[in-house]
Design a protein around this motif. Structure first.
Motif, PDB file in Angstrom:
ATOM      1  N   PHE A   1     -24.873  -2.868  -1.958  1.00 23.11           N
ATOM      2  CA  PHE A   1     -24.378  -2.776  -3.178  1.00 23.11           C
ATOM      3  C   PHE A   1     -24.189  -4.066  -4.125  1.00 23.11           C
ATOM      4  O   PHE A   1     -24.322  -4.339  -5.086  1.00 23.11           O
ATOM      5  CB  PHE A   1     -22.903  -1.867  -3.262  1.00 23.11           C
ATOM      6  N   VAL A   2     -23.637  -5.026  -3.207  1.00 23.84           N
ATOM      7  CA  VAL A   2     -23.446  -6.444  -3.607  1.00 23.84           C
ATOM      8  C   VAL A   2     -25.008  -7.019  -4.244  1.00 23.84           C
ATOM      9  O   VAL A   2     -24.869  -7.558  -5.158  1.00 23.84           O
ATOM     10  CB  VAL A   2     -22.603  -7.275  -3.033  1.00 23.84           C
ATOM     11  N   SER A   3     -25.814  -7.024  -3.280  1.00 20.07           N
ATOM     12  CA  SER A   3     -27.118  -7.357  -3.589  1.00 20.07           C
ATOM     13  C   SER A   3     -27.468  -6.736  -5.090  1.00 20.07           C
ATOM     14  O   SER A   3     -28.109  -7.418  -5.700  1.00 20.07           O
ATOM     15  CB  SER A   3     -28.124  -7.269  -2.475  1.00 20.07           C
ATOM     16  N   PHE A   4     -27.567  -5.470  -5.203  1.00 18.21           N
ATOM     17  CA  PHE A   4     -27.931  -4.768  -6.316  1.00 18.21           C
ATOM     18  C   PHE A   4     -27.196  -5.364  -7.537  1.00 18.21           C
ATOM     19  O   PHE A   4     -27.882  -5.605  -8.717  1.00 18.21           O
ATOM     20  CB  PHE A   4     -27.534  -3.254  -6.301  1.00 18.21           C
ATOM     21  N   GLU A   5     -25.920  -5.541  -7.519  1.00 16.54           N
ATOM     22  CA  GLU A   5     -25.250  -5.998  -8.652  1.00 16.54           C
ATOM     23  C   GLU A   5     -25.210  -7.171  -9.011  1.00 16.54           C
ATOM     24  O   GLU A   5     -25.594  -7.590 -10.143  1.00 16.54           O
ATOM     25  CB  GLU A   5     -23.595  -5.792  -8.261  1.00 16.54           C
ATOM     26  N   ILE A   6     -25.607  -8.172  -8.103  1.00 16.05           N
ATOM     27  CA  ILE A   6     -25.803  -9.522  -8.594  1.00 16.05           C
ATOM     28  C   ILE A   6     -27.287  -9.678  -9.166  1.00 16.05           C
ATOM     29  O   ILE A   6     -27.568 -10.450  -9.771  1.00 16.05           O
ATOM     30  CB  ILE A   6     -25.615 -10.405  -7.343  1.00 16.05           C
TER      31      ILE A   6
ATOM     32  N   ALA B   1     -28.585  12.641 -12.053  1.00 17.96           N
ATOM     33  CA  ALA B   1     -28.982  11.262 -12.668  1.00 17.96           C
ATOM     34  C   ALA B   1     -27.793  10.516 -13.024  1.00 17.96           C
ATOM     35  O   ALA B   1     -27.480   9.316 -12.842  1.00 17.96           O
ATOM     36  CB  ALA B   1     -29.684  11.570 -13.983  1.00 17.96           C
ATOM     37  N   VAL B   2     -26.634  11.216 -13.631  1.00 15.54           N
ATOM     38  CA  VAL B   2     -25.581  10.358 -14.161  1.00 15.54           C
ATOM     39  C   VAL B   2     -24.624  10.332 -12.923  1.00 15.54           C
ATOM     40  O   VAL B   2     -23.796   9.365 -13.137  1.00 15.54           O
ATOM     41  CB  VAL B   2     -24.625  11.331 -15.328  1.00 15.54           C
ATOM     42  N   GLY B   3     -24.585  11.101 -12.118  1.00 23.44           N
ATOM     43  CA  GLY B   3     -23.759  10.989 -11.100  1.00 23.44           C
ATOM     44  C   GLY B   3     -24.003   9.775 -10.119  1.00 23.44           C
ATOM     45  O   GLY B   3     -23.015   9.402  -9.273  1.00 23.44           O
ATOM     46  N   LEU B   4     -25.033   9.449 -10.143  1.00 21.76           N
ATOM     47  CA  LEU B   4     -25.472   8.037  -9.391  1.00 21.76           C
ATOM     48  C   LEU B   4     -24.650   6.947 -10.061  1.00 21.76           C
ATOM     49  O   LEU B   4     -24.473   5.933  -9.231  1.00 21.76           O
ATOM     50  CB  LEU B   4     -26.935   7.665  -9.466  1.00 21.76           C
TER      51      LEU B   4
ATOM     52  N   LEU C   1     -38.746  -4.329 -12.531  1.00 20.95           N
ATOM     53  CA  LEU C   1     -37.686  -3.207 -12.852  1.00 20.95           C
ATOM     54  C   LEU C   1     -37.787  -1.813 -12.328  1.00 20.95           C
ATOM     55  O   LEU C   1     -37.000  -1.080 -11.859  1.00 20.95           O
ATOM     56  CB  LEU C   1     -37.715  -2.998 -14.523  1.00 20.95           C
ATOM     57  N   VAL C   2     -39.151  -1.505 -11.955  1.00 22.85           N
ATOM     58  CA  VAL C   2     -39.461  -0.142 -11.079  1.00 22.85           C
ATOM     59  C   VAL C   2     -38.838  -0.486  -9.770  1.00 22.85           C
ATOM     60  O   VAL C   2     -38.133   0.629  -9.169  1.00 22.85           O
ATOM     61  CB  VAL C   2     -40.885   0.083 -11.276  1.00 22.85           C
ATOM     62  N   ASP C   3     -39.187  -1.654  -9.001  1.00 21.28           N
ATOM     63  CA  ASP C   3     -38.689  -1.700  -7.717  1.00 21.28           C
ATOM     64  C   ASP C   3     -37.069  -1.914  -7.767  1.00 21.28           C
ATOM     65  O   ASP C   3     -36.567  -1.399  -6.750  1.00 21.28           O
ATOM     66  CB  ASP C   3     -39.063  -3.138  -7.103  1.00 21.28           C
ATOM     67  N   PHE C   4     -36.559  -2.400  -8.935  1.00 17.86           N
ATOM     68  CA  PHE C   4     -35.032  -2.504  -8.988  1.00 17.86           C
ATOM     69  C   PHE C   4     -34.341  -1.231  -9.016  1.00 17.86           C
ATOM     70  O   PHE C   4     -33.489  -0.844  -8.293  1.00 17.86           O
ATOM     71  CB  PHE C   4     -34.644  -3.475 -10.023  1.00 17.86           C
TER      72      PHE C   4
ATOM     73  N   ASP D   1     -31.513   3.366  -6.326  1.00 14.31           N
ATOM     74  CA  ASP D   1     -31.437   5.079  -6.132  1.00 14.31           C
ATOM     75  C   ASP D   1     -31.281   5.164  -4.403  1.00 14.31           C
ATOM     76  O   ASP D   1     -30.694   6.054  -4.057  1.00 14.31           O
ATOM     77  CB  ASP D   1     -32.576   5.673  -6.432  1.00 14.31           C
ATOM     78  N   ALA D   2     -32.050   4.255  -3.743  1.00 12.74           N
ATOM     79  CA  ALA D   2     -32.153   4.369  -2.451  1.00 12.74           C
ATOM     80  C   ALA D   2     -30.645   3.872  -1.891  1.00 12.74           C
ATOM     81  O   ALA D   2     -30.180   4.585  -0.947  1.00 12.74           O
ATOM     82  CB  ALA D   2     -33.195   3.291  -1.756  1.00 12.74           C
ATOM     83  N   ILE D   3     -29.847   2.981  -2.326  1.00  7.16           N
ATOM     84  CA  ILE D   3     -28.587   2.587  -1.853  1.00  7.16           C
ATOM     85  C   ILE D   3     -27.521   3.780  -2.377  1.00  7.16           C
ATOM     86  O   ILE D   3     -27.027   4.190  -1.418  1.00  7.16           O
ATOM     87  CB  ILE D   3     -28.079   1.291  -2.815  1.00  7.16           C
ATOM     88  N   THR D   4     -27.929   4.453  -3.378  1.00 10.16           N
ATOM     89  CA  THR D   4     -26.913   5.475  -3.785  1.00 10.16           C
ATOM     90  C   THR D   4     -27.008   6.609  -2.758  1.00 10.16           C
ATOM     91  O   THR D   4     -25.927   7.265  -2.377  1.00 10.16           O
ATOM     92  CB  THR D   4     -27.021   5.959  -5.294  1.00 10.16           C
TER      93      THR D   4
END
Length: 368
Positions: A102-107, A194-197, A330-333, A338-341
């Motif tokens: 999650f930290v990786s995603f946010e930064i 979708a919004v739950g993520l 952006l597609v990969d991002f 989604d995978a993390i969630t």
């Protein structure tokens, strides 16, 4: 340690609620209108926001109940009491993996958005690295001081959002919000997913309840913490759809930032409001990153008590940065997000709820 000193190192119910709101209102609020507009039509997206908010509240309440049964104990400690130490080691390590991701995603999100709206010529790698270094510095300090930053930053963020909404009110068109109640239940549930993520984050209650003065108030803190993002999501979705229409919102990468771009201040004394909006929003994402990294360190130190906090920070940071740089576009991002969630749904939602059921059936309870 005196009782007064101990009290100063604890946080209140309202403070915990603000922490939950701060970590939840992160990158997701910038992107959720796009996913919601794709799943539903017009006004019906509000129903999906409310449904997902109620589900998040139910799950959060259960997580708070679990943590409140074991006051002053870490996630590893009470998992070991409920399900044995081997299970506790395995589950806590998976939690650490989830929080690091999650930290990786946010930064990386900071890097992507800052390059698009602020630093056009700066490589995303340098933006991401700079932000990570600041997060490292914050985590290395006092945990309570870090959590109290939310008391300072969240009101500023809410004021800026209010400012943006006020100046875009004149651009609202009721026709864009229509049709009403035209989506099927399947579409509404798809929109809720979708919004739950974007509600991910309230699971911090599992790890920070031990810092509360009154841990039994965790469920009430959860109610306050989720009320703020649900209200924001409803309001922002109405404005995004009302200004752009659902068809346009589907094609916007960051609809909430694009909404800020529409702000025009009379007299033209301040232009590029979206830059100010995003600059302020960095404070929220900063707090989110700091809390996730701190939770990673907290869980690791609860398992390996002889390893110092700073050692973990320096050891994990290169891994976090490397993972953050893996998405090539952006597609990969967004696929990474989604995978993390989905991974988190199993590790920090389903597993802790199972632990709560086992604790209730076995009559296991901690003592303050």
């Amino acid at each position: 340690m005196s009782a007064q000193t101990l009290s100063e190192k604890m946080i209140s119910k309202n403070h915990m609620g603000i922490n939950i709101a701060s970590v939840t209102v992160g990158v997701g609020i910038l992107t959720f209108p796009r996913a919601l507009a794709k799943a539903t039509s017009g006004f019906d997206g509000l129903i999906s926001v409310v449904i997902s908010g109620l589900v998040a509240l139910l799950i959060g309440w259960l997580l708070a109940k679990l943590a409140a049964r074991f006051p002053r104990q870490t996630f590893f400690d009470y998992t070991a009491i409920i399900a044995s130490k081997p299970v506790a080691y395995a589950l806590t390590l998976l939690v650490c993996l989830y929080t690091m991701l999650f930290v990786s995603f946010e930064i990386r999100a900071i890097g992507n958005i800052a390059k698009q709206y602020l630093f056009y010529s700066t490589p995303v790698e340098m933006i991401t690295l700079s932000f990570l270094l600041i997060v490292q510095y914050a985590v290395a300090g006092s945990r309570i001081a870090m959590l109290r930053l939310n008391l300072l930053f969240l009101p500023v963020v809410l004021v800026v959002i209010f400012f943006v909404l006020v100046f875009t009110t004149q651009l609202l068109e009721i026709e864009n919000i229509r049709p009403y109640f035209s989506s099927s239940w399947k579409s509404l549930l798809e929109g809720s997913k979708a919004v739950g993520l974007s509600y991910s984050g309230f699971e911090i209650i599992l790890f920070y309840t031990m810092l509360m003065r009154n841990p039994e108030e965790g469920p009430k803190a959860m109610l306050l913490g989720l009320f703020i993002p649900v209200s924001l999501y409803v309001t922002i979705y109405i404005f995004v759809i009302g200004v752009f229409s659902a068809e346009v919102a589907k094609n916007l990468t960051y609809p909430t930032i694009d909404l800020a771009k529409e702000v025009e201040i009379p007299g033209g004394f301040f232009e590029r409001v979206e830059s100010m909006f995003f600059t302020i929003w960095i404070m929220t994402i900063f707090n989110t990153c700091v809390m996730w990294l701190d939770i990673t360190i907290l869980n690791l130190t609860s398992m390996f008590r002889k390893v110092k906090k700073m050692v973990w920070i320096l050891a994990l940071s290169p891994i976090i940065y490397f993972v953050a740089m893996l998405p090539q576009n952006l597609v990969d991002f967004f696929a990474f997000a989604d995978a993390i969630t989905y991974f988190g749904m199993i590790i920090v939602y389903l597993c802790p709820i199972c632990l709560l059921l086992i604790a209730i059936m076995r009559g296991v309870k901690g003592h303050e």
